[in-house]
Design a protein around this motif. Structure first.
Motif, mmCIF file in Angstrom:
data_model
loop_
_atom_site.group_PDB
_atom_site.id
_atom_site.type_symbol
_atom_site.label_atom_id
_atom_site.label_comp_id
_atom_site.label_asym_id
_atom_site.label_seq_id
_atom_site.Cartn_x
_atom_site.Cartn_y
_atom_site.Cartn_z
ATOM 1 N N ASP A 81 0.808 -1.216 0.000
ATOM 2 C CA ASP A 81 0.000 0.000 0.000
ATOM 3 C C ASP A 81 0.846 1.273 0.000
ATOM 4 N N GLY A 82 2.071 1.167 0.481
ATOM 5 C CA GLY A 82 2.881 2.366 0.670
ATOM 6 C C GLY A 82 3.670 2.814 -0.543
ATOM 7 N N LEU A 83 3.408 2.246 -1.709
ATOM 8 C CA LEU A 83 4.140 2.642 -2.911
ATOM 9 C C LEU A 83 3.762 4.057 -3.345
ATOM 10 N N LYS A 84 4.648 4.680 -4.102
ATOM 11 C CA LYS A 84 4.352 5.983 -4.672
ATOM 12 C C LYS A 84 3.218 5.859 -5.684
ATOM 13 N N ASP A 85 2.494 6.947 -5.898
ATOM 14 C CA ASP A 85 1.330 6.918 -6.780
ATOM 15 C C ASP A 85 1.677 6.465 -8.188
ATOM 16 N N GLU A 86 2.821 6.890 -8.705
ATOM 17 C CA GLU A 86 3.204 6.523 -10.067
ATOM 18 C C GLU A 86 3.418 5.010 -10.171
ATOM 19 N N GLU A 87 4.014 4.406 -9.142
ATOM 20 C CA GLU A 87 4.227 2.961 -9.146
ATOM 21 C C GLU A 87 2.891 2.229 -9.060
ATOM 22 N N LYS A 88 1.970 2.758 -8.250
ATOM 23 C CA LYS A 88 0.637 2.148 -8.159
ATOM 24 C C LYS A 88 -0.070 2.196 -9.508
ATOM 25 N N ARG A 89 0.090 3.308 -10.222
ATOM 26 C CA ARG A 89 -0.544 3.431 -11.532
ATOM 27 C C ARG A 89 0.005 2.402 -12.521
ATOM 28 N N LYS A 90 1.283 2.074 -12.408
ATOM 29 C CA LYS A 90 1.864 1.049 -13.277
ATOM 30 C C LYS A 90 1.206 -0.301 -13.035
ATOM 31 N N PHE A 91 1.004 -0.640 -11.763
ATOM 32 C CA PHE A 91 0.332 -1.898 -11.430
ATOM 33 C C PHE A 91 -1.107 -1.879 -11.928
ATOM 34 N N SER A 92 -1.766 -0.747 -11.757
ATOM 35 C CA SER A 92 -3.157 -0.622 -12.191
ATOM 36 C C SER A 92 -3.280 -0.780 -13.704
ATOM 37 N N ARG A 93 -2.361 -0.177 -14.442
ATOM 38 C CA ARG A 93 -2.392 -0.279 -15.906
ATOM 39 C C ARG A 93 -2.168 -1.720 -16.363
ATOM 40 N N GLN A 94 -1.240 -2.415 -15.719
ATOM 41 C CA GLN A 94 -0.988 -3.804 -16.094
ATOM 42 C C GLN A 94 -2.174 -4.690 -15.740
ATOM 43 N N ASN A 95 -2.774 -4.431 -14.582
ATOM 44 C CA ASN A 95 -3.944 -5.214 -14.186
ATOM 45 C C ASN A 95 -5.093 -5.014 -15.167
ATOM 46 N N GLU A 96 -5.253 -3.774 -15.653
ATOM 47 C CA GLU A 96 -6.320 -3.489 -16.623
ATOM 48 C C GLU A 96 -6.119 -4.284 -17.911
ATOM 49 N N LYS A 97 -4.878 -4.498 -18.289
ATOM 50 C CA LYS A 97 -4.597 -5.309 -19.479
ATOM 51 C C LYS A 97 -5.090 -6.737 -19.285
ATOM 52 N N ASN B 67 -8.779 -8.375 -21.127
ATOM 53 C CA ASN B 67 -8.363 -9.407 -22.081
ATOM 54 C C ASN B 67 -7.438 -8.876 -23.171
ATOM 55 N N GLU B 68 -6.749 -7.782 -22.866
ATOM 56 C CA GLU B 68 -5.717 -7.323 -23.789
ATOM 57 C C GLU B 68 -4.531 -8.278 -23.744
ATOM 58 N N GLU B 69 -4.250 -8.789 -22.546
ATOM 59 C CA GLU B 69 -3.169 -9.761 -22.372
ATOM 60 C C GLU B 69 -3.696 -10.985 -21.629
ATOM 61 N N TYR B 70 -3.194 -12.148 -22.003
ATOM 62 C CA TYR B 70 -3.562 -13.401 -21.350
ATOM 63 C C TYR B 70 -2.893 -13.476 -19.983
ATOM 64 N N SER B 71 -3.626 -13.951 -18.987
ATOM 65 C CA SER B 71 -3.064 -14.042 -17.647
ATOM 66 C C SER B 71 -3.708 -15.172 -16.865
ATOM 67 N N LYS B 72 -2.888 -15.930 -16.168
ATOM 68 C CA LYS B 72 -3.400 -16.914 -15.202
ATOM 69 C C LYS B 72 -3.400 -16.326 -13.794
ATOM 70 N N ILE B 73 -2.805 -15.141 -13.645
ATOM 71 C CA ILE B 73 -2.955 -14.370 -12.412
ATOM 72 C C ILE B 73 -4.286 -13.640 -12.520
ATOM 73 N N ASP B 74 -5.169 -13.846 -11.549
ATOM 74 C CA ASP B 74 -6.512 -13.274 -11.645
ATOM 75 C C ASP B 74 -6.512 -11.759 -11.551
ATOM 76 N N SER B 75 -5.633 -11.217 -10.711
ATOM 77 C CA SER B 75 -5.610 -9.770 -10.561
ATOM 78 C C SER B 75 -4.336 -9.337 -9.856
#
Length: 402
Positions: free
Chosen positions: A105-121, A125-133
């Motif tokens: 939770d303590g990451l900087k906002d920009e780093e959180k946005r990177k995770f959020s963008r990847q999760n959105e992929k 279904n932009e990218e295949y993933s066996k990780i649910d989220s």
């Protein structure tokens, strides 16, 4: 992370894993889950029975399992390895129904946005993933809680979530690793729900150099009952010890909800009158009559105008009592809340303010209330004629709705 050595990165990773382990242990104590750590498994027919790995697998009462990975930076090359493990873990063990990649939770906002963008992929279904989220510590905590209590009634769920949030706040403020991270500004140290910790201590205006220890409790037996027998407004009692050995207390009222407004106060009409102005007989009479009616419509327009007039000198006093217990019968050091911490279940956003600032925000941002107050007035279910109940809008630190 380029400025860190390989040893630093390793220590950072272990810190993040330790933080997640401590979060999970809290849910073990609640009886929600049990934890297998580390979890290793292999494919049938192959001699390596530990080829596939997750640092944590949590097991619920219904025997369903979630595999959890931790990460300290958004690197797709590293996630590819976790995807390989996730795919095989799910294939081999049919009880593993979900796999999550958890960031702090303590990451900087920009780093959180990177995770959020990847999760959105993954979610789009932009990218295949066996990780649910890809989720934060806070999101994981809520998901575990939600799954574990899904068989409860709506009322029970609200009560459990409220109590659990109070316990979470107390645990976060008492967590020594959070204090070390805050005092030393250590980028290699991860905490437990650190962003919440940071918001609270900054609102308290604590001095890093002079803060030695923080201990908090949500234990109602330690906070105590009011002389009247009711519960105080303080949900979390925080004791801060300075380097000089001086102990100061900070008191927090917690409001967690999915709704835009929540019930915040419930007393009989005479208690209202005694706190606001014992000698104002007309105010007391009007309050008693509203209690009898239970609604503004039944109370009538003429009485509403009269009550608005009588309450006008006491709006601030009412607000401070309703939200923090100020002016009531509680111990001013431990049972009267000086701060209000709100948590929106819909967004995961937490906000903390001093009670007086929150009251000003309610008025300033037009909380729709009755009788010139920022509260709606009603009665608790099945108790019309016995109590007056106040509800109010949930707002963020700057007055916006959470």
């Amino acid at each position: 992370m380029a400025e860190f050595s390989n040893s630093d990165k390793s220590n950072h990773g272990r810190s993040a894993q330790k933080s997640l382990e401590d979060i999970l242990n809290a849910y073990v104590e609640m009886g929600y889950i049990r934890v297998i750590s580390p979890f290793r498994i292999g494919k049938e027919g192959y001699s390596n029975f530990e080829q596939f790995y997750a640092p944590f697998v949590i097991v619920f009462e219904d025997n369903s399992k979630w595999a959890l990975f931790t990460t300290t930076s958004m690197r797709t090359d590293r996630i590819k390895g976790q995807q390989w493990d996730a795919m095989n873990l799910k294939e081999i063990d049919s009880f593993i129904t979900r796999v999550y990649l958890v960031y702090s939770d303590g990451l900087k906002d920009e780093e959180k946005r990177k995770f959020s963008r990847q999760n959105e992929k993954y979610q789009s279904n932009e990218e295949y993933s066996k990780i649910d989220s890809i989720i934060s510590q806070d999101m994981l905590s809520n998901l575990i809680e939600e799954y574990a209590i899904s068989d409860k009634s709506t009322g029970q769920i609200k009560d459990i979530q409220g109590n659990n949030f109070e316990e979470r706040v107390a645990r976060v403020l008492s967590y020594a690793q959070n204090l070390r991270k805050w005092k030393d500004n250590d980028k290699l140290e991860e905490g437990v729900h650190y962003s919440l910790f940071e918001r609270v201590v900054e609102c308290f205006k604590l001095n890093k150099a002079y803060t030695k220890e923080i201990n908090a409790t949500s234990d109602k037996t330690k906070i105590g009952r009011l002389p009247s027998g009711g519960y105080p407004k303080t949900d979390v009692l925080v004791e801060v010890t300075s380097t000089d050995g001086i102990e100061d207390y900070y008191t927090i009222s917690c409001k967690r909800s999915s709704e835009k407004s929540v019930s915040i106060h419930q007393y009989n009409a005479d208690a209202f009158a005694d706190v606001l102005d014992k000698k104002n007989d007309h105010l007391r009479m009007l309050l008693r009559y509203f209690q009898e009616c239970g609604s503004k419509k039944r109370f009538g327009e003429t009485n509403s105008i009269e009550l608005t007039k009588e309450l006008s000198p006491y709006v601030d006093k009412l607000s401070m009592w309703a939200l923090g217990g100020h002016g009531g019968d509680g111990d001013p050091q431990k049972q009267v809340a000086d701060y209000i911490l709100t948590y929106d279940n819909n967004t995961g956003e937490a906000s903390i303010s001093r009670i007086e600032d929150y009251c000003k925000h309610l008025v300033e941002f037009g909380a729709e209330g009755f009788f010139g107050t920022p509260f709606s007035w009603t009665y608790p279910s099945k108790h019309r004629g016995e109590y007056i109940q106040l509800k109010t809008k949930i707002i963020g630190e700057n007055g916006e709705s959470d």
